[in-house]
Design a protein around this motif. Structure first.
Motif, PDB file in Angstrom:
ATOM      1  N   ALA A  78     -13.873  42.747  24.658  1.00  0.00           N
ATOM      2  CA  ALA A  78     -13.473  42.377  26.023  1.00  0.00           C
ATOM      3  C   ALA A  78     -14.103  41.047  26.427  1.00  0.00           C
ATOM      4  N   LEU A  79     -15.354  40.850  26.051  1.00  0.00           N
ATOM      5  CA  LEU A  79     -16.027  39.590  26.347  1.00  0.00           C
ATOM      6  C   LEU A  79     -15.330  38.435  25.635  1.00  0.00           C
ATOM      7  N   ALA A  80     -15.046  38.604  24.365  1.00  0.00           N
ATOM      8  CA  ALA A  80     -14.371  37.560  23.589  1.00  0.00           C
ATOM      9  C   ALA A  80     -12.991  37.258  24.159  1.00  0.00           C
ATOM     10  N   GLU A  81     -12.278  38.277  24.587  1.00  0.00           N
ATOM     11  CA  GLU A  81     -10.950  38.074  25.165  1.00  0.00           C
ATOM     12  C   GLU A  81     -11.025  37.255  26.444  1.00  0.00           C
ATOM     13  N   LYS A  82     -12.014  37.521  27.294  1.00  0.00           N
ATOM     14  CA  LYS A  82     -12.147  36.760  28.547  1.00  0.00           C
ATOM     15  C   LYS A  82     -12.558  35.320  28.275  1.00  0.00           C
TER      16      LYS A  82
END
Length: 85
Positions: free
Chosen positions: A38-42
């Protein structure tokens, strides 16, 4: 708050008082704790939408100036102490 102070869009996990500082989708994003995907996606989303993130950073800077400066902290502390006395 350091990111906001420097006009950078925030990406943080749901930890402590962070959810009270970052306005989801306005000054940054909140991702689930320990969710690297989720962090990488944001981060990728912000890289792909630089204008949006620049605007989030601008709004974050405005929020910082209105709510989180040392002067504002002192004003709030004085108000609290006056109410207690």
């Amino acid at each position: 708050m350091e990111a906001m102070q420097h006009g950078v869009a925030c990406i943080a996990s749901h930890e402590g008082g962070i959810v009270d500082i970052i306005d989801e989708g306005e000054t940054g994003y909140i991702v689930p704790m320990k969710d690297a995907l989720a962090l990488a996606e944001k981060v990728a989303y912000c890289m792909e939408h630089r204008d949006l993130c620049h605007e989030m950073g601008r709004k974050g800077r405005m929020k910082f100036e209105c709510e989180f400066t040392l002067q504002r902290f002192e004003e709030r502390m004085c108000d609290i102490l006056k109410k207690l006395v």
